[in-house]
Design a protein around this motif. Structure first.
Motif, short mmCIF file in Angstrom:
data_model
loop_
_atom_site.label_atom_id
_atom_site.label_comp_id
_atom_site.label_asym_id
_atom_site.label_seq_id
_atom_site.Cartn_x
_atom_site.Cartn_y
_atom_site.Cartn_z
N ARG A 161 46.79 38.16 29.91
CA ARG A 161 46.69 39.09 31.03
C ARG A 161 45.57 38.68 31.97
O ARG A 161 44.61 38.03 31.57
CB ARG A 161 46.41 40.52 30.53
CG ARG A 161 47.38 41.02 29.47
CD ARG A 161 47.11 42.48 29.18
NE ARG A 161 47.87 42.96 28.03
CZ ARG A 161 48.00 44.24 27.71
NH1 ARG A 161 47.40 45.16 28.44
NH2 ARG A 161 48.71 44.60 26.66
N ASP A 162 45.74 39.10 33.22
CA ASP A 162 44.66 38.87 34.18
C ASP A 162 43.78 40.12 34.25
O ASP A 162 43.91 41.03 33.43
CB ASP A 162 45.24 38.51 35.56
CG ASP A 162 46.10 39.62 36.14
OD1 ASP A 162 46.10 40.75 35.59
OD2 ASP A 162 46.78 39.37 37.17
N GLY A 163 42.89 40.16 35.23
CA GLY A 163 41.97 41.29 35.35
C GLY A 163 42.64 42.60 35.67
O GLY A 163 42.04 43.68 35.51
N HIS A 164 43.89 42.57 36.11
CA HIS A 164 44.63 43.79 36.44
C HIS A 164 45.65 44.13 35.36
O HIS A 164 46.57 44.92 35.59
CB HIS A 164 45.34 43.63 37.79
CG HIS A 164 44.40 43.29 38.91
ND1 HIS A 164 43.53 44.20 39.46
CD2 HIS A 164 44.19 42.11 39.56
CE1 HIS A 164 42.84 43.62 40.43
NE2 HIS A 164 43.22 42.35 40.51
N ASP A 165 45.52 43.55 34.18
CA ASP A 165 46.42 43.77 33.04
C ASP A 165 47.86 43.35 33.34
O ASP A 165 48.81 43.92 32.79
CB ASP A 165 46.40 45.24 32.60
CG ASP A 165 45.29 45.51 31.60
OD1 ASP A 165 44.70 44.53 31.10
OD2 ASP A 165 45.00 46.69 31.35
N VAL A 166 48.02 42.35 34.19
CA VAL A 166 49.35 41.81 34.49
C VAL A 166 49.60 40.64 33.54
O VAL A 166 48.78 39.75 33.42
CB VAL A 166 49.45 41.36 35.95
CG1 VAL A 166 50.82 40.72 36.22
CG2 VAL A 166 49.23 42.53 36.89
N PHE A 167 50.76 40.65 32.87
CA PHE A 167 51.09 39.60 31.92
C PHE A 167 51.46 38.30 32.66
O PHE A 167 51.93 38.32 33.79
CB PHE A 167 52.26 40.02 31.03
CG PHE A 167 51.91 41.11 30.06
CD1 PHE A 167 51.18 40.84 28.91
CD2 PHE A 167 52.30 42.42 30.29
CE1 PHE A 167 50.84 41.83 28.02
CE2 PHE A 167 51.99 43.43 29.40
CZ PHE A 167 51.25 43.13 28.26
N TYR A 168 51.23 37.21 31.96
CA TYR A 168 51.56 35.90 32.50
C TYR A 168 53.07 35.72 32.56
O TYR A 168 53.78 35.94 31.56
CB TYR A 168 50.93 34.80 31.63
CG TYR A 168 51.25 33.40 32.07
CD1 TYR A 168 50.78 32.90 33.27
CD2 TYR A 168 52.02 32.57 31.26
CE1 TYR A 168 51.07 31.60 33.67
CE2 TYR A 168 52.32 31.28 31.64
CZ TYR A 168 51.83 30.80 32.85
OH TYR A 168 52.13 29.52 33.24
N GLY A 189 43.23 36.53 24.37
CA GLY A 189 43.20 37.60 23.40
C GLY A 189 43.76 37.20 22.05
O GLY A 189 43.58 37.91 21.06
N HIS A 219 45.30 32.25 34.60
CA HIS A 219 45.74 33.64 34.70
C HIS A 219 44.81 34.58 33.93
O HIS A 219 44.49 35.68 34.40
CB HIS A 219 47.17 33.78 34.16
CG HIS A 219 47.73 35.14 34.29
ND1 HIS A 219 48.28 35.63 35.46
CD2 HIS A 219 47.86 36.16 33.37
CE1 HIS A 219 48.70 36.87 35.28
NE2 HIS A 219 48.46 37.21 34.02
N SER A 220 44.35 34.14 32.75
CA SER A 220 43.51 34.99 31.92
C SER A 220 42.03 34.82 32.19
O SER A 220 41.20 35.49 31.55
CB SER A 220 43.79 34.70 30.44
OG SER A 220 43.44 33.36 30.12
N GLU A 276 51.44 37.14 26.21
CA GLU A 276 50.58 38.32 26.26
C GLU A 276 49.26 38.06 26.98
O GLU A 276 48.39 38.93 26.98
CB GLU A 276 50.30 38.80 24.83
CG GLU A 276 51.54 39.31 24.12
CD GLU A 276 51.25 39.82 22.72
OE1 GLU A 276 50.06 39.84 22.34
OE2 GLU A 276 52.19 40.20 22.02
#
Length: 379
Positions: free
Chosen positions: A311-318, A357, A351-352, A309
């Motif tokens: 996520r990066d700055g674009h809400d893309v999951f790892y 979170g 990535h995060s 779960e």
């Protein structure tokens, strides 16, 4: 416990350099600009800066030095150019307040260090250190708390060796805080005991389910609001002799990944409800393990949802499986547990952006080639 000192060079603190440079600069500017510009009263900043960087005695020394320097510099000028005694009182009061502020800061740091030491002790008690090759398995783990100051959460993992094989457990207690830690400790205590004695993995799984139910009942009886707490978990059983398989019981957890020279594949998913919720489906019967292939050279990668779960700055999951597959294809030696855990840990943090979170646990195990677990184990 040790106070973290800023501005260290070769193990020695150089924090005193900053307030000293400020004192020298203010003195030189005041003297060199003549009587038209008097900034010697700015020297009150020196003990204030020292209070933020230095120890108590260092701050007190700069407070005294600032007063002495003020008197010497101000006496250079004729009476009509002197700043005067009222500003000297300001320098004295500023030094005293800076020293008091430094004492308060150091007391807060000591308190924080004490709390971090308690959290670290709790973490090491719940997540005990595992000796190299424990239970005939090569292993590596990384734990990242979402609260970097707390250093402890509801994630748990362990390896238990016994006369009937080696069992591996990883899980995640729902929620955060000390109540989640308490639930994790209860499950680990049961696992360490029954994982040794039980003749089969189904018995271990059944006892974990019962233990979580007992823990929930105890919490409800105390009137606590965490009586609905549950835990996702995955239980792995390695037989005494390597027969190319492992047993898996998945309680609603992310499926482990088998990482090997031929790629990455997920093990069976969570066909069972999380621990503590099994009573909702009594018709499902006792938890039964699933036997799956596990070839030589493969490593089991187990993670909590803090990994999947992220996520990066674009809400893309790892993309855990994708990243691991690409890394192992480029370098087959990445399947080693230590390198695999380091790869995932660095990938998740990158990535995060370092903003997790949820608590994150990465645990990798693989059988040591040629080791018969029963022969390696000692009671």
């Amino acid at each position: 416990m040790h106070r973290r000192q800023p501005l260290r060079v070769r193990g020695h603190s150089v924090a005193w350099v900053v307030p000293l440079l400020l004192l020298v600069t203010i003195t030189l500017v005041d003297v060199s600009t003549g009587a038209n510009i008097r900034i010697i009263t700015w020297i009150v900043l020196v003990p204030g800066i020292a209070a933020a960087l230095c120890g108590l005695w260092g701050t007190a020394a700069f407070a005294v030095l600032a007063v002495v320097d003020y008197v010497l510099v101000d006496s250079v000028w004729f009476n009509q150019y002197k700043v005067g005694w009222p500003d000297s009182v300001l320098v004295v009061v500023g030094g005293v307040l800076a020293t008091l502020a430094c004492a308060v800061r150091l007391r807060g740091e000591r308190r924080m260090l004490h709390m971090r030491d308690i959290a670290e002790t709790t973490r090491r008690t719940v997540l005990r250190p595992l000796p190299p090759g424990w239970g005939g398995l090569e292993h590596a783990a990384a734990y990242l708390a979402a609260d970097t100051e707390a250093r402890v959460g509801g994630d748990f993992y362990d390896i238990q060796a016994g006369p009937n094989g080696t069992r591996v457990l990883l899980g995640d207690v729902q929620g955060k805080g000390l109540a989640a830690v308490e639930a994790a400790a209860a499950l680990l205590g049961t696992f360490r005991e029954i994982g040794y004695h039980a003749g089969d993995l189904a018995t271990v799984a059944a006892h974990l389910e019962v233990r979580m139910g007992r823990h929930r009942f105890h919490s409800i009886s105390l009137g606590r609001d965490d009586g609905d707490r549950f835990a996702t978990a995955v239980l792995i059983g390695f037989p005494l002799v390597d027969d190319g398989t492992v047993e898996v019981v998945n309680f609603g957890h992310e499926p482990p990944l088998a990482v090997g020279p031929h790629g990455v594949r997920p093990l069976p998913g969570g066909d069972r409800l999380p621990l503590g919720l099994g009573g909702l489906l009594p018709a499902a019967g006792p938890p039964l393990p699933t036997r799956v292939p596990f070839g030589p050279g493969e490593t089991l990668l187990l993670t909590t949802d803090g990994v999947t779960e992220a996520r990066d700055g674009h809400d893309v999951f790892y993309d855990l499986a994708g990243q691991v597959a690409r890394a192992t294809a480029a370098d087959p030696d990445t399947v080693r547990p230590r390198r695999l855990v380091r790869l995932v840990r660095e990938g998740v943090l990158r990535h995060s952006g370092g903003h997790l979170g949820d608590d994150t646990t990465i645990f990798a195990v693989r059988r040591i080639a040629g080791v018969v677990l029963g022969g390696r184990f000692r009671a």
